[in-house]
Write a protein that holds these residues in place. Structure first.
Motif, PDB file in Angstrom:
ATOM      1  N   ALA A 189     108.297  23.198 -46.911  1.00  0.00           N
ATOM      2  CA  ALA A 189     107.105  22.809 -47.196  1.00  0.00           C
ATOM      3  C   ALA A 189     106.085  23.980 -47.630  1.00  0.00           C
ATOM      4  O   ALA A 189     106.329  25.154 -47.726  1.00  0.00           O
ATOM      5  N   VAL A 190     105.212  23.504 -48.398  1.00  0.00           N
ATOM      6  CA  VAL A 190     104.214  24.367 -49.334  1.00  0.00           C
ATOM      7  C   VAL A 190     102.841  24.139 -48.735  1.00  0.00           C
ATOM      8  O   VAL A 190     102.277  22.912 -48.730  1.00  0.00           O
ATOM      9  N   LEU A 191     102.018  25.093 -48.402  1.00  0.00           N
ATOM     10  CA  LEU A 191     100.558  25.071 -48.140  1.00  0.00           C
ATOM     11  C   LEU A 191      99.782  25.297 -49.638  1.00  0.00           C
ATOM     12  O   LEU A 191     100.034  26.278 -50.135  1.00  0.00           O
ATOM     13  N   TRP A 192      99.125  24.367 -50.058  1.00  0.00           N
ATOM     14  CA  TRP A 192      98.115  24.666 -51.166  1.00  0.00           C
ATOM     15  C   TRP A 192      96.866  24.519 -51.107  1.00  0.00           C
ATOM     16  O   TRP A 192      96.249  23.555 -50.194  1.00  0.00           O
ATOM     17  N   THR A 193      96.039  25.075 -51.913  1.00  0.00           N
ATOM     18  CA  THR A 193      94.411  24.866 -51.887  1.00  0.00           C
ATOM     19  C   THR A 193      94.058  24.397 -53.262  1.00  0.00           C
ATOM     20  O   THR A 193      94.653  25.000 -54.217  1.00  0.00           O
ATOM     21  N   ARG A 194      92.911  23.717 -53.419  1.00  0.00           N
ATOM     22  CA  ARG A 194      92.524  23.288 -55.014  1.00  0.00           C
ATOM     23  C   ARG A 194      91.064  23.138 -54.753  1.00  0.00           C
ATOM     24  O   ARG A 194      90.478  22.300 -53.840  1.00  0.00           O
ATOM     25  N   THR A 195      90.312  23.851 -55.685  1.00  0.00           N
ATOM     26  CA  THR A 195      88.908  23.752 -55.822  1.00  0.00           C
ATOM     27  C   THR A 195      88.700  23.026 -57.132  1.00  0.00           C
ATOM     28  O   THR A 195      89.089  23.715 -58.363  1.00  0.00           O
ATOM     29  N   ALA A 196      87.758  21.955 -57.212  1.00  0.00           N
ATOM     30  CA  ALA A 196      87.505  21.290 -58.435  1.00  0.00           C
ATOM     31  C   ALA A 196      86.543  22.346 -59.490  1.00  0.00           C
ATOM     32  O   ALA A 196      85.963  23.171 -58.826  1.00  0.00           O
ATOM     33  N   ALA A 197      86.854  22.182 -60.505  1.00  0.00           N
ATOM     34  CA  ALA A 197      86.076  23.014 -61.569  1.00  0.00           C
ATOM     35  C   ALA A 197      84.561  22.527 -61.505  1.00  0.00           C
ATOM     36  O   ALA A 197      84.134  21.463 -60.987  1.00  0.00           O
ATOM     37  N   PRO A 198      83.683  23.615 -61.842  1.00  0.00           N
ATOM     38  CA  PRO A 198      82.433  23.180 -61.903  1.00  0.00           C
ATOM     39  C   PRO A 198      81.558  22.168 -62.701  1.00  0.00           C
ATOM     40  O   PRO A 198      80.582  21.487 -62.424  1.00  0.00           O
ATOM     41  N   VAL A 199      82.621  21.785 -63.656  1.00  0.00           N
ATOM     42  CA  VAL A 199      82.014  20.462 -64.534  1.00  0.00           C
ATOM     43  C   VAL A 199      83.207  19.560 -64.077  1.00  0.00           C
ATOM     44  O   VAL A 199      84.346  19.611 -64.144  1.00  0.00           O
ATOM     45  N   ALA A 200      82.553  18.315 -64.104  1.00  0.00           N
ATOM     46  CA  ALA A 200      83.681  17.112 -63.734  1.00  0.00           C
ATOM     47  C   ALA A 200      84.525  16.764 -64.875  1.00  0.00           C
ATOM     48  O   ALA A 200      84.125  17.133 -66.006  1.00  0.00           O
ATOM     49  N   GLY A 201      85.705  16.504 -64.444  1.00  0.00           N
ATOM     50  CA  GLY A 201      86.810  16.228 -65.359  1.00  0.00           C
ATOM     51  C   GLY A 201      87.858  15.678 -64.687  1.00  0.00           C
ATOM     52  O   GLY A 201      88.055  15.236 -63.610  1.00  0.00           O
ATOM     53  N   PRO A 202      88.956  15.405 -65.628  1.00  0.00           N
ATOM     54  CA  PRO A 202      90.156  14.520 -65.432  1.00  0.00           C
ATOM     55  C   PRO A 202      90.915  15.473 -64.582  1.00  0.00           C
ATOM     56  O   PRO A 202      90.961  16.385 -64.613  1.00  0.00           O
ATOM     57  N   ALA A 203      91.745  14.919 -63.789  1.00  0.00           N
ATOM     58  CA  ALA A 203      92.915  15.562 -62.783  1.00  0.00           C
ATOM     59  C   ALA A 203      94.165  14.565 -62.869  1.00  0.00           C
ATOM     60  O   ALA A 203      94.145  13.562 -63.122  1.00  0.00           O
ATOM     61  N   LEU A 204      95.239  15.440 -63.248  1.00  0.00           N
ATOM     62  CA  LEU A 204      96.408  14.908 -63.366  1.00  0.00           C
ATOM     63  C   LEU A 204      97.300  15.543 -62.313  1.00  0.00           C
ATOM     64  O   LEU A 204      97.555  16.753 -62.171  1.00  0.00           O
ATOM     65  N   VAL A 205      97.967  14.428 -61.313  1.00  0.00           N
ATOM     66  CA  VAL A 205      99.214  14.877 -60.495  1.00  0.00           C
ATOM     67  C   VAL A 205     100.432  14.268 -60.839  1.00  0.00           C
ATOM     68  O   VAL A 205     100.452  13.237 -61.290  1.00  0.00           O
ATOM     69  N   LEU A 206     101.125  15.139 -61.050  1.00  0.00           N
ATOM     70  CA  LEU A 206     102.844  14.815 -61.525  1.00  0.00           C
ATOM     71  C   LEU A 206     103.599  14.448 -60.501  1.00  0.00           C
ATOM     72  O   LEU A 206     103.443  15.011 -59.496  1.00  0.00           O
ATOM     73  N   PRO A 207     104.424  13.637 -60.829  1.00  0.00           N
ATOM     74  CA  PRO A 207     105.485  13.103 -59.629  1.00  0.00           C
ATOM     75  C   PRO A 207     106.346  14.242 -59.327  1.00  0.00           C
ATOM     76  O   PRO A 207     106.847  15.164 -60.336  1.00  0.00           O
ATOM     77  N   ASP A 208     106.838  14.452 -58.119  1.00  0.00           N
ATOM     78  CA  ASP A 208     107.645  15.532 -57.665  1.00  0.00           C
ATOM     79  C   ASP A 208     108.576  15.304 -56.229  1.00  0.00           C
ATOM     80  O   ASP A 208     109.425  16.255 -55.901  1.00  0.00           O
TER      81      ASP A 208
END
Length: 242
Positions: A13-32
């Motif tokens: 298992a992996v613990l991850w964190t993500r904060t969106a950029a200050p400017v709105a934009g697209p996000a891409l989540v790849l299959p894993d």
């Protein structure tokens, strides 16, 4: 900004964190091949989300300042924590209260909201409530083979060989894989091969070499598979934020 570390839960298992950029934009989540338990907060709201195993890239718009903290479970291990077969969540994002009782999720929400460290709180909840989920979920015969199956497929072993070593027919392996991984072993093998190739490409290896060492017939085969799974060419992935 994205960061990750091995989770204290173990088992890959992996613990991850993500904060969106200050400017709105697209996000891409790849299959894993994985399932994630995610805590999301932003825009004055917060809550749990469960991400099922994907067969293709997921895209969406990110609101500036939104923060995510997630636990990514290794292929085949998420259902034991979440208490639901992976096939039921394939290519889906659902709120946790769609899977667990609302009162229980509200209690968990309060605990995470009050915690000083969201990631540690998420790990504690997954450890405690995952054990509770397992106690209520009938054990599928041979469930313990799933990590071994994922490792063998990730190493490039054929489905026939993996089934034989597990003492199963290919049909039996396919049926069990649907509950454990969300899809059959051939699809899982394809996704894990794609992830191996992407890791090598990000390390700076040339596409022809990447194709040769990760089991593709040639560079054109690699390009087609990346396009099919990610929706964009390999070069676009390598130029992106990750």
């Amino acid at each position: 900004m994205y960061r990750e570390r091995p989770s204290t839960l173990g088992g890959g298992a992996v613990l991850w964190t993500r904060t969106a950029a200050p400017v709105a934009g697209p996000a891409l989540v790849l299959p894993d091949g994985c399932m994630d338990l995610i805590w999301r907060e932003g825009d004055g709201a917060a809550g749990f989300l469960v991400a099922g195993p994907d067969t293709r890239a997921q895209t969406g718009a990110e609101r500036p300042g939104t923060a995510w903290t997630g636990l990514r479970f290794a292929p085949g291990t998420g259902p034991a924590v979440l208490g639901v077969p992976a096939r039921e969540l394939r290519d889906q994002r659902v709120p946790l209260d769609a899977l667990w009782p609302g009162a229980r999720v509200r209690r968990l929400t309060e605990r995470v909201t009050e915690a000083a460290d969201r990631g540690e709180a998420l790990e504690e909840l997954a450890a405690l409530d995952g054990l509770a989920a397992r106690s209520r979920t009938p054990e599928a015969p041979g469930r313990e083979i799933h990590p071994a199956v994922a490792r063998a497929l990730a190493a490039g072993r054929s489905v026939a060989d993996v089934a034989r070593e597990a003492g199963l027919s290919e049909r039996q392996l396919h049926r069990r894989s649907l509950d454990a991984f969300g899809y059959g072993p051939k699809t899982l093998a394809r996704i894990l091969r794609f992830q191996r190739a992407l890791e090598r490409a990000r390390a700076g290896r040339p596409p022809a070499e990447v194709a040769a060492v990760t089991g593709y017939a040639d560079q054109a085969h690699l390009a087609r598979d990346v396009r099919a799974l990610a929706g964009v060419p390999l070069g676009t992935l390598l130029r992106g934020p990750g």
